[in-house]
Design a protein around this motif. Structure first.
Motif, PDB file in Angstrom:
ATOM      1  N   VAL A  41       0.849  -1.282  -0.127  1.00  0.00           N
ATOM      2  CA  VAL A  41       0.077   0.197   0.033  1.00  0.00           C
ATOM      3  C   VAL A  41       0.788   1.120  -0.191  1.00  0.00           C
ATOM      4  O   VAL A  41       1.924   1.532   0.374  1.00  0.00           O
ATOM      5  CB  VAL A  41      -0.896  -0.023   1.284  1.00  0.00           C
ATOM      6  N   ILE A  42       0.282   2.262  -0.637  1.00  0.00           N
ATOM      7  CA  ILE A  42       0.962   3.708  -0.538  1.00  0.00           C
ATOM      8  C   ILE A  42      -0.274   4.514  -0.258  1.00  0.00           C
ATOM      9  O   ILE A  42      -1.372   4.588  -0.898  1.00  0.00           O
ATOM     10  CB  ILE A  42       1.341   4.110  -1.891  1.00  0.00           C
ATOM     11  N   ILE A  43      -0.137   5.621   0.724  1.00  0.00           N
ATOM     12  CA  ILE A  43      -0.931   6.735   0.839  1.00  0.00           C
ATOM     13  C   ILE A  43      -0.362   8.033   0.384  1.00  0.00           C
ATOM     14  O   ILE A  43       0.854   8.444   0.779  1.00  0.00           O
ATOM     15  CB  ILE A  43      -1.403   6.817   2.360  1.00  0.00           C
ATOM     16  N   GLY A  44      -1.009   8.850  -0.163  1.00  0.00           N
ATOM     17  CA  GLY A  44      -0.682  10.165  -0.554  1.00  0.00           C
ATOM     18  C   GLY A  44      -1.526  11.120   0.264  1.00  0.00           C
ATOM     19  O   GLY A  44      -2.907  11.012  -0.264  1.00  0.00           O
ATOM     20  N   GLU A  45      -0.983  12.040   1.113  1.00  0.00           N
ATOM     21  CA  GLU A  45      -2.003  13.014   1.778  1.00  0.00           C
ATOM     22  C   GLU A  45      -2.033  14.393   1.023  1.00  0.00           C
ATOM     23  O   GLU A  45      -0.776  14.846   0.937  1.00  0.00           O
ATOM     24  CB  GLU A  45      -1.372  13.156   3.119  1.00  0.00           C
ATOM     25  N   ARG A  54      -3.509   3.668  -2.230  1.00  0.00           N
ATOM     26  CA  ARG A  54      -3.259   2.899  -3.524  1.00  0.00           C
ATOM     27  C   ARG A  54      -2.802   1.440  -3.063  1.00  0.00           C
ATOM     28  O   ARG A  54      -1.780   1.577  -2.528  1.00  0.00           O
ATOM     29  CB  ARG A  54      -2.385   3.513  -4.521  1.00  0.00           C
ATOM     30  N   ASP A 101       0.220  -3.177  -6.937  1.00  0.00           N
ATOM     31  CA  ASP A 101       1.577  -3.052  -7.634  1.00  0.00           C
ATOM     32  C   ASP A 101       1.705  -1.824  -8.289  1.00  0.00           C
ATOM     33  O   ASP A 101       1.746  -1.652  -9.267  1.00  0.00           O
ATOM     34  CB  ASP A 101       2.077  -4.294  -8.543  1.00  0.00           C
ATOM     35  N   VAL A 102       1.539  -0.648  -7.492  1.00  0.00           N
ATOM     36  CA  VAL A 102       1.853   0.778  -7.874  1.00  0.00           C
ATOM     37  C   VAL A 102       2.774   1.501  -7.110  1.00  0.00           C
ATOM     38  O   VAL A 102       3.252   1.072  -6.274  1.00  0.00           O
ATOM     39  CB  VAL A 102       0.320   1.391  -7.954  1.00  0.00           C
ATOM     40  N   ARG A 103       3.180   2.688  -7.746  1.00  0.00           N
ATOM     41  CA  ARG A 103       4.317   3.401  -7.172  1.00  0.00           C
ATOM     42  C   ARG A 103       3.989   4.892  -6.754  1.00  0.00           C
ATOM     43  O   ARG A 103       4.437   5.248  -5.733  1.00  0.00           O
ATOM     44  CB  ARG A 103       5.474   3.465  -8.133  1.00  0.00           C
ATOM     45  N   GLY A 104       3.143   5.435  -7.638  1.00  0.00           N
ATOM     46  CA  GLY A 104       3.030   7.155  -7.292  1.00  0.00           C
ATOM     47  C   GLY A 104       1.797   6.989  -6.260  1.00  0.00           C
ATOM     48  O   GLY A 104       0.885   6.210  -6.069  1.00  0.00           O
ATOM     49  N   ALA A 105       2.079   7.774  -5.289  1.00  0.00           N
ATOM     50  CA  ALA A 105       1.074   8.100  -4.196  1.00  0.00           C
ATOM     51  C   ALA A 105      -0.121   8.746  -4.673  1.00  0.00           C
ATOM     52  O   ALA A 105      -1.077   8.692  -3.784  1.00  0.00           O
ATOM     53  CB  ALA A 105       1.920   8.961  -2.866  1.00  0.00           C
ATOM     54  N   ILE A 106      -0.297   9.457  -5.642  1.00  0.00           N
ATOM     55  CA  ILE A 106      -1.360  10.037  -6.059  1.00  0.00           C
ATOM     56  C   ILE A 106      -2.288   9.238  -7.160  1.00  0.00           C
ATOM     57  O   ILE A 106      -1.643   8.818  -8.089  1.00  0.00           O
ATOM     58  CB  ILE A 106      -1.025  11.522  -6.275  1.00  0.00           C
ATOM     59  N   PRO A 131      -3.827   8.413 -10.349  1.00  0.00           N
ATOM     60  CA  PRO A 131      -3.965   9.312 -11.642  1.00  0.00           C
ATOM     61  C   PRO A 131      -5.537   9.491 -12.090  1.00  0.00           C
ATOM     62  O   PRO A 131      -6.138   8.754 -11.559  1.00  0.00           O
ATOM     63  CB  PRO A 131      -3.199   8.501 -12.539  1.00  0.00           C
ATOM     64  N   THR A 132      -5.595  10.522 -12.995  1.00  0.00           N
ATOM     65  CA  THR A 132      -6.917  10.742 -13.474  1.00  0.00           C
ATOM     66  C   THR A 132      -7.467   9.510 -14.036  1.00  0.00           C
ATOM     67  O   THR A 132      -6.953   8.801 -14.868  1.00  0.00           O
ATOM     68  CB  THR A 132      -7.005  11.843 -14.423  1.00  0.00           C
ATOM     69  N   LYS A 149      -8.522   6.834 -12.805  1.00  0.00           N
ATOM     70  CA  LYS A 149      -8.136   5.518 -12.109  1.00  0.00           C
ATOM     71  C   LYS A 149      -8.653   5.156 -10.827  1.00  0.00           C
ATOM     72  O   LYS A 149      -8.627   4.061 -10.390  1.00  0.00           O
ATOM     73  CB  LYS A 149      -6.610   5.544 -12.256  1.00  0.00           C
TER      74      LYS A 149
END
Lengths: 623, 192
Positions: free
Chosen positions: B33-37, B53, B56-61, B63-64, B66
């Motif tokens: 997991v990843i969290i973007g605040e 998220r 198997d993803v990397r960016g915390a935000i 995407p549009t 998705k």
């Protein structure tokens, strides 16, 4: 999960926990065996200091919220010179404040590891600019590492201490908001013990008089060469192979995540060079990556830092490769990047079809979502700054020029309060006030607004200047007894023990020490009396200082909760209300208008300001 | 597996806490997991968004286009982020307006208008009165946990019910734990 319950305090080696990027840096420092950690709080760096502050209560190291970043840098530097591993952290603009000791520290060097954390803020989410502090690595000659996520942030913190000790130079760890404020999985390691202090006198190193400085500059340049060798071999600089060998992407920091997610989204496999140690750059590795390529896209946030050097390396090597990025307008030079931007740029540059029509979604967003009412941050219900602003507007009027400063009270620029005309940086209100007072020579009223923490940080020298030069202005110190905006950190006006007044610095004593005579302390929630006091004081010629003192509403609420004291709230007596809207003019978010003023009991903090401005006494305490 | 969740709301509503409950639960269930605040100056009543998220993803935000699931604690804030939605994603909206101090109450869009706007980006919008449920659970401030319960009740989370309960027990103590456990149960039962 505060305090010891936070899993990042655990001694369980190999345990995997979810941590904020900033917590991961603090954990890395703890595992590295730091003896000293310092900071001046600033978003997005604040949680590093806050976590270290809590850790220092459970582990054997010293932590302080220093008076400003310059002092924080000096405290940590001296500890590292004395063989004690240290960390100093700050936001990007904080490094401007600390830049004086920082630059010369590169000449002097350290003995135990010193890690300087700079948390940059692309998109200026909570900053006055979006400067790119990678140029501070170039300016100082100090190595820099840039993590992409919390796990790497921890690994790089550990590695930075080792590199620092190997080179006997401080190392800069640069994060950005998105790394600092993301949570991800990190693995806990062993916590090392701290070193014993040792100071070996060495004037030809520690006293950079010109003859010494000239020699130390040569040493620094030699160290930069050694640092480049470390960079060439660093595990943080690596290539992810791909299918299209003629193409390539070079990236660093948080952009690496967007690159991988984009390639996945586009189902396009291309070799990626990820640069984790961004100063000195691994020239040989970059050159090897560029060799034989036709097209390379450089993807990074803010300035074309990597791009410029990658292009230079290609030029020096005589490679015939098309390198693009910011210069060609593919990657924007402002704001944060994201997967949308990166995927679109990759799709354009390598002519790959986007699987989703983002343009269509953006045009719908523009049409339907952008017109929605905004929700800008505002002063909290019960905030003492609101009351102070009401007093200032009433007495000094809207025509006075208000220089303002950095803190919650900057939000006074929002309507309907609308106070604040000039701002540069921490502490600038009084200095710019001096300039205005000089050029207008009494033809315009000059009012400088500064918070308590900011006053200690960098307002005092400017106030001494104002007094010494006989400036005609009103200085308002908005003292809410905390560093509220960044998360309620203490400052020199707060009790270090939290219990007594030992070592508390008194604002009034500073003012009287400077020699100021026209000084008044007001309680802004006593509106009538405060207005009279400010009137009297501001009619006097010369420099006068008003200390407006009342506790931050959030802190007050927390204390009430802890002590089980119920909060007082107000409501509108509709029969007495004449709908004059004066209560709305306070801009309190607890008051809304629905055929008359309504006070939200959940939001109201019972400060009584609206009741005091109401000419009909129509706002009453809820009993 | 990739699951993108956005929690949106206003400072003070418990957006960050809700996101942490989701992330800790997914992590316990064995997912990455990843969290973007995104909170900037949120403690001062601004918009807050938190992206969770899973997989198997990397960016915390997110995407549009998705976002699989939006857990919206405040209608206007849900609408503001609705462009992130996948066309067949689900939007769960708490029917509880927090009026921005910059506008008159009457300028706040009606809930049906908000729904219409969200439907331009996602096919399914489900509203719930989490405020009343939270009050029943013992405190209005448990709206965030009611919403998590509701999402679990809709079977869209792919996280085990028992795991979420375990995380709530770990994250809260005393009365807060009792209230939040009730809030989760009541939310869960709302759609079941």
């Amino acid at each position: 999960m505060r305090g010891a319950r936070n899993p990042i305090f655990s001694r369980e080696v190999g345990k995997k926990v979810i941590a904020l990027g900033n917590e991961a840096i603090a954990r890395g420092a703890l595992e590295s065996g730091i003896g000293v950690a310092t900071t001046y709080p600033g978003t997005p760096s604040s949680e590093i200091g806050d976590t270290l502050n809590l850790m220092a209560k459970h582990f054997d190291f010293y932590f302080e919220y220093s008076v400003n970043e310059k002092v924080a840098m000096e405290v940590a530097a001296a500890a590292a010179i004395s063989n004690v591993r240290s960390l100093v952290c700050m936001k990007h603009v904080g490094l401007n404040v600390a830049s004086d000791p920082f630059i010369t520290l590169a000449y002097v060097g350290v003995n135990a590891g010193l890690v300087i954390v700079s948390a940059d803020d692309p998109s200026a989410h909570s900053s006055q600019n979006e400067q790119d502090n990678r140029y501070y690595a170039l300016l100082s000659g100090l190595p820099m590492l840039e993590p992409s996520d919390p796990s790497e942030a921890k690994d790089m913190t550990l590695s930075s201490f080792d590199i620092s000790e190997k080179l006997k130079e401080p190392v800069i760890l640069r994060t950005t908001t998105r790394v600092s404020h993301s949570r991800g999985i990190i693995e806990l390691g062993e916590i090392r013990g701290t070193n014993l202090p040792q100071f070996i006198k060495e004037k030809k190193r520690y006293i950079p008089v010109p003859s010494v400085a000239r020699e130390r500059h040569k040493v620094l340049i030699e160290n930069m060469k050694k640092a480049r060798e470390i960079s060439e071999k660093s595990e943080f600089n690596f290539v992810l192979p791909g299918e299209h060998e003629e193409y390539g992407i070079v990236t660093s920091g948080v952009s690496f995540n967007y690159v991988l997610d984009s390639l996945n989204w586009l189902d396009f496999k291309v070799p990626v060079l990820k640069v984790g140690m961004t100063y000195p750059l691994p020239k040989k590795l970059i050159s090897k990556f560029l060799h034989g390529k036709e097209k390379v896209l450089v993807i990074e946030e803010l300035e074309p830092y990597l791009e410029t050097f990658v292009k230079k390396i290609a030029f020096d090597e005589g490679f015939d490769v098309k390198i693009s990025g910011k210069d060609e307008g593919l990657i924007p030079r402002t704001y944060e990047l994201n997967t949308d931007i990166v995927a679109s740029a990759v799709s354009r540059f390598f002519s790959i079809k986007m699987p989703l029509d983002l343009k269509e979604i953006y045009s719908k967003k523009e049409k339907f979502l952008d017109p929605l009412p905004k929700r800008p941050p505002v002063l909290c219900p019960g905030c003492p700054h609101r009351a102070t602003y009401i007093i200032l507007k009433k007495v000094l009027g809207e025509d006075a020029i208000y220089t303002t400063d950095i803190g919650c009270y900057t939000l006074g620029i929002q309507k309907p309060i609308n106070v604040g005309d000039l701002l540069l940086c921490m502490g600038s209100s009084i200095g710019t006030g001096c300039g205005l007072s000089e050029v207008f020579k009494g033809k315009a009223k000059v009012v400088a607004i500064i918070g308590d923490s900011t006053f200690f940080h960098s307002g005092i020298p400017a106030l001494i200047n104002a007094f010494h030069k006989g400036k005609d202005m009103v200085v308002v110190i908005m003292d809410n007894q905390t560093t509220a905006m960044t998360g309620f950190q203490p400052h020199p006006g707060c009790s270090p023990s939290g219990k007594d007044s030992k070592n508390v610095v008194s604002v009034e004593d500073i003012l009287s020490g400077i020699g100021l005579k026209n000084v008044a302390v007001i309680n802004p929630f006593d509106l009538k009396r405060s207005i009279e006091t400010v009137k009297k004081l501001s009619n006097k010629k010369g420099l006068s200082v008003i200390v407006s003192r009342a506790k931050c509403a959030i802190v007050l609420n927390r204390e009430r909760k802890e002590n089980g004291i119920p909060k007082k709230t107000y409501h509108v007596n509709e029969e007495a209300c004449v709908k004059c809207k004066l209560c709305l003019e306070t801009g309190c978010p607890a008051i809304s208008w629905n055929e008359g003023p309504k006070i939200d009991p959940l939001l109201c903090n019972g400060c009584s300001l609206c009741a005091q401005v109401c000419p009909k006494g129509a706002i009453e305490v809820v009993v | 597996m990739e699951m993108n969740i956005i929690v949106s709301g206003v400072g003070g509503m418990g957006v960050l806490t809700a996101a942490r409950i989701l992330a800790e639960s997914a992590f316990k269930d064995g997912f990455k997991v990843i969290i973007g605040e995104l909170h900037g100056m949120s403690q001062r009543g601004g918009s807050v968004r938190c992206d969770v998220r899973i997989g198997d993803v990397r960016g915390a935000i997110v995407p549009t286009g998705k976002c699989d699931l939006m857990i919206g604690l405040e209608p206007l804030e849900v609408a503001r982020s609705s462009y992130k939605m996948k066309r067949d994603g689900k939007v769960l909206v708490n029917n509880y307006a927090v009026y921005p101090s910059s506008i008159k109450t009457s300028d706040y869009p009606k809930i049906d208008e908000v729904k219409k706007i969200i439907l331009k980006f996602a096919r399914e919008v489900i509203t719930i009165n989490a405020y009343n449920i939270a009050l029943k659970a013992g405190s209005a401030s448990s709206m965030n946990v009611v919403m998590i319960g509701a999402a679990e009740g809709l079977n869209v989370l792919r996280i085990r019910e028992s795991t979420i309960k375990e995380v709530i027990r770990e994250m809260f103590s005393g009365d807060y734990q009792k209230i939040n456990m009730r809030a989760f149960e009541y939310g869960l039962r709302y759609f079941r």
